[in-house]
Design an enzyme around this catalytic site. Sequence first.
Site, PDB file in Angstrom:
ATOM      1  N   THR A 177       3.526 -21.093   0.162  1.00 11.70           N
ATOM      2  CA  THR A 177       2.373 -20.399  -0.116  1.00 11.70           C
ATOM      3  C   THR A 177       1.687 -19.507   1.131  1.00 11.70           C
ATOM      4  OG1 THR A 177       1.429 -22.277  -1.456  1.00 11.70           O
ATOM      5  CG2 THR A 177      -0.288 -20.698  -0.420  1.00 11.70           C
TER       6      THR A 177
ATOM      7  N   TYR B 147     -11.405 -20.848   3.022  1.00 14.50           N
ATOM      8  CA  TYR B 147     -10.583 -21.686   2.022  1.00 14.50           C
ATOM      9  C   TYR B 147     -11.448 -23.109   1.844  1.00 14.50           C
ATOM     10  CZ  TYR B 147      -7.769 -24.294  -1.011  1.00 14.50           C
ATOM     11  OH  TYR B 147      -7.218 -25.112  -2.029  1.00 14.50           O
TER      12      TYR B 147
ATOM     13  N   ASP C 272      -0.845 -23.820  -9.258  1.00 13.90           N
ATOM     14  CA  ASP C 272       0.263 -24.524  -8.140  1.00 13.90           C
ATOM     15  C   ASP C 272      -0.160 -25.896  -8.171  1.00 13.90           C
ATOM     16  OD1 ASP C 272       2.152 -24.150  -5.665  1.00 13.90           O
ATOM     17  OD2 ASP C 272       0.319 -25.358  -4.983  1.00 13.90           O
TER      18      ASP C 272
ATOM     19  N   HIS D 222       8.395 -25.878  -4.865  1.00 12.72           N
ATOM     20  CA  HIS D 222       8.829 -24.657  -4.667  1.00 12.72           C
ATOM     21  C   HIS D 222       9.327 -24.511  -3.323  1.00 12.72           C
ATOM     22  CE1 HIS D 222       5.053 -23.735  -2.645  1.00 12.72           C
ATOM     23  NE2 HIS D 222       4.451 -24.477  -3.597  1.00 12.72           N
TER      24      HIS D 222
END
Length: 424
Positions: free
Chosen positions: A74, A157, A190, A342
């Site tokens: 990410t 965030y 995600d 991932h």
Amino acid sequence: MTGCSVLIISLSVAVFINEVTPRSCRKYTQQVLLVSMDGFRYDYPEKANTPNFDKMERNGVRAEYVDSIFTTKTLPSHYSIVTGLYEENHGIIANAMYDPEFKDEFSIGSFPGSKWWDQGEPIWITARKHGLTSGTIHWPGGYIDIQGIRANKIHKYNQSVPFEHRVELAIGMLAKDKFNIVSLYFHEPDNTGHIFGPESAELVKMVEEMDTVLGKLLDKLKEHRLTDSVNLIVASDHGMATTNHDNKLINIYDLVDLTMIKSTLETGAIMQVVPEDGQVDSVIRAINRNPNLKAYKRDDLPELWRVKNNRRVMPVFVIANEGWTITNDTQLTRQNPRPGDHGYDSSLMTMKPIFYAMGPNFRSGVSVTPFKIIDIYPMICELLGIPPSPNNGTLNNTASFLRPCQDSQRMCNWLNFEGSNNSP
């Protein structure tokens, strides 16, 4: 009145009132909204009902897929989108890092300081340097300053903030603040892909929810009369692969004696290892006895990955085969299973993300061949009419997506001609 119409009229007025003629002219509306939906694999729209993504495809540009950078994580991938740099050049080489110069650790959830990010220049800083305005909403690293410069408005965030509110924040920055570039981040699909896996019914439902979020964003752009001035880009950082912690989990300490390793960083698709002094070769040989892992000395990492030339890469770098997981604590990993993950080789199709774009300066109904994630930054700089900071991307791969405002080139040629005739 459209953004392109405003541009042409303003250029005309500049001539008729005999103001100083510009040597170069705006070809684009100079407003961009960059949206990331984390972990949105390139083929997810075909698995679900996505009328709003379909609308963007009909009225804009859709790429078959995008080639992400390695590692497909990410923070590294998001920083590559906004800097146009490979990991080894922008320095964010993982979600968790150690810097031997700083003698300090970096983790994804701790909002690390600007010293970790200043090897690259993100688009919101580039815009400010050239007299434009910018805003960031939850974007990884969006809170940082480079050389004392930061975005005009920042929202750090916070996963609890509803997606609808994030949309409202973005619209406010574009309509009220009239910022030139706004970056907006969503942590789905995600999160759902990790919890339930990329082939799950829950993932399909989340993709449809994100399509609804996109629909609300498109409606708000229309409501605030921004559709003719804002160029919208919807992208992602990486895809998602199916994992299985019952049958495809490898503990590094089942391969390497504990006394041979000082420390490890990260688990999952990749792991970085700091061996005890003199043990690098022995550690690599032990790991490579397992056919589902590949361990490299830092200097032997494939050039294609463009990751090894940074001090934050540890002496031994381990990557798992697709779907396999490497850990240093089997019990803990199985207590928190992740059916999707991932970080794998970026050449794998499961690691490929989406790209859609629509607006006054994007062509309509165009399907394009794959390009690199690092090519997005120079394209945004072109849309903003500013020179990019040095980067690894190229406008050559995306220039065909773009269309200048109607008659802008003819008007610019005329203005420059008149200016040259009136020069002393």
